[in-house]
Design a protein around this motif. Structure first.
Motif, PDB file in Angstrom:
ATOM      1  N   UNK A   1       0.780  -1.236   0.000  1.00  0.00           N
ATOM      2  CA  UNK A   1       0.000   0.000   0.000  1.00  0.00           C
ATOM      3  C   UNK A   1       0.810   1.283   0.000  1.00  0.00           C
ATOM      4  N   UNK A   2       2.139   1.158  -0.090  1.00  0.00           N
ATOM      5  CA  UNK A   2       2.966   2.361  -0.037  1.00  0.00           C
ATOM      6  C   UNK A   2       2.880   3.156  -1.344  1.00  0.00           C
ATOM      7  N   UNK A   3       2.479   4.415  -1.216  1.00  0.00           N
ATOM      8  CA  UNK A   3       2.480   5.357  -2.331  1.00  0.00           C
ATOM      9  C   UNK A   3       3.021   6.668  -1.774  1.00  0.00           C
ATOM     10  N   UNK A   4       4.211   7.039  -2.205  1.00  0.00           N
ATOM     11  CA  UNK A   4       4.857   8.244  -1.706  1.00  0.00           C
ATOM     12  C   UNK A   4       4.333   9.521  -2.349  1.00  0.00           C
ATOM     13  N   UNK A   5       4.861  10.625  -1.886  1.00  0.00           N
ATOM     14  CA  UNK A   5       4.422  11.949  -2.344  1.00  0.00           C
ATOM     15  C   UNK A   5       4.614  12.129  -3.855  1.00  0.00           C
ATOM     16  N   UNK A   6       5.768  11.748  -4.368  1.00  0.00           N
ATOM     17  CA  UNK A   6       6.026  11.906  -5.804  1.00  0.00           C
ATOM     18  C   UNK A   6       5.053  11.062  -6.624  1.00  0.00           C
ATOM     19  N   UNK A   7       4.783   9.851  -6.180  1.00  0.00           N
ATOM     20  CA  UNK A   7       3.853   8.988  -6.904  1.00  0.00           C
ATOM     21  C   UNK A   7       2.442   9.547  -6.843  1.00  0.00           C
ATOM     22  N   UNK A   8       2.062  10.106  -5.706  1.00  0.00           N
ATOM     23  CA  UNK A   8       0.746  10.745  -5.608  1.00  0.00           C
ATOM     24  C   UNK A   8       0.619  11.883  -6.613  1.00  0.00           C
ATOM     25  N   UNK A   9       1.702  12.647  -6.771  1.00  0.00           N
ATOM     26  CA  UNK A   9       1.705  13.748  -7.737  1.00  0.00           C
ATOM     27  C   UNK A   9       1.562  13.198  -9.156  1.00  0.00           C
ATOM     28  N   UNK A  10       2.240  12.101  -9.454  1.00  0.00           N
ATOM     29  CA  UNK A  10       2.152  11.489 -10.777  1.00  0.00           C
ATOM     30  C   UNK A  10       0.754  10.944 -11.042  1.00  0.00           C
ATOM     31  N   UNK A  11       0.128  10.344 -10.036  1.00  0.00           N
ATOM     32  CA  UNK A  11      -1.244   9.844 -10.182  1.00  0.00           C
ATOM     33  C   UNK A  11      -2.192  11.005 -10.467  1.00  0.00           C
ATOM     34  N   UNK A  12      -2.059  12.084  -9.713  1.00  0.00           N
ATOM     35  CA  UNK A  12      -2.914  13.260  -9.928  1.00  0.00           C
ATOM     36  C   UNK A  12      -2.713  13.817 -11.338  1.00  0.00           C
TER      37      UNK A  12
END
Length: 95
Positions: free
Chosen positions: A67-78
């Motif tokens: 379940x790990x999703x870091x800040x950079x990945x969250x930005x990429x998903x958005x």
């Protein structure tokens, strides 16, 4: 064309997912591990480069574990959502 996103701490998962997709005839884009200490400007430049990979892709696939999703990945998903990309993941995302 699929762009892999996620933390490079899961490098072995990136490699196995790249092989799996490639064996199915899919062109795979993704980050490459960098063996140097990254300065903030260099990290930002590489982040922008990855957004260009997302621009080129039809689908964005999140590589994660536990379940790990870091800040950079969250930005990429958005960013992928903003661009209307198909979003998939190796495991359910709790975002």
């Amino acid at each position: 064309m699929v762009c892999l996103c996620g933390s490079l701490r899961f490098q072995s998962l990136f490699e196995s997912e790249r092989r799996r997709l490639t064996s199915r005839g899919v062109i795979v884009l993704g980050p490459e591990p960098i063996d140097e200490e990254l300065t903030p400007p260099r990290r930002e430049a590489l982040g922008e480069l990855h957004l260009r990979r997302i621009d080129m892709a039809d689908e964005v696939r999140v590589v994660s574990e536990g379940g790990y999703v870091g800040e950079a990945t969250r930005r990429e998903i958005a960013y992928a959502r903003e661009k209307g990309k198909v979003l998939s993941s190796m495991e359910p995302l709790a975002l």
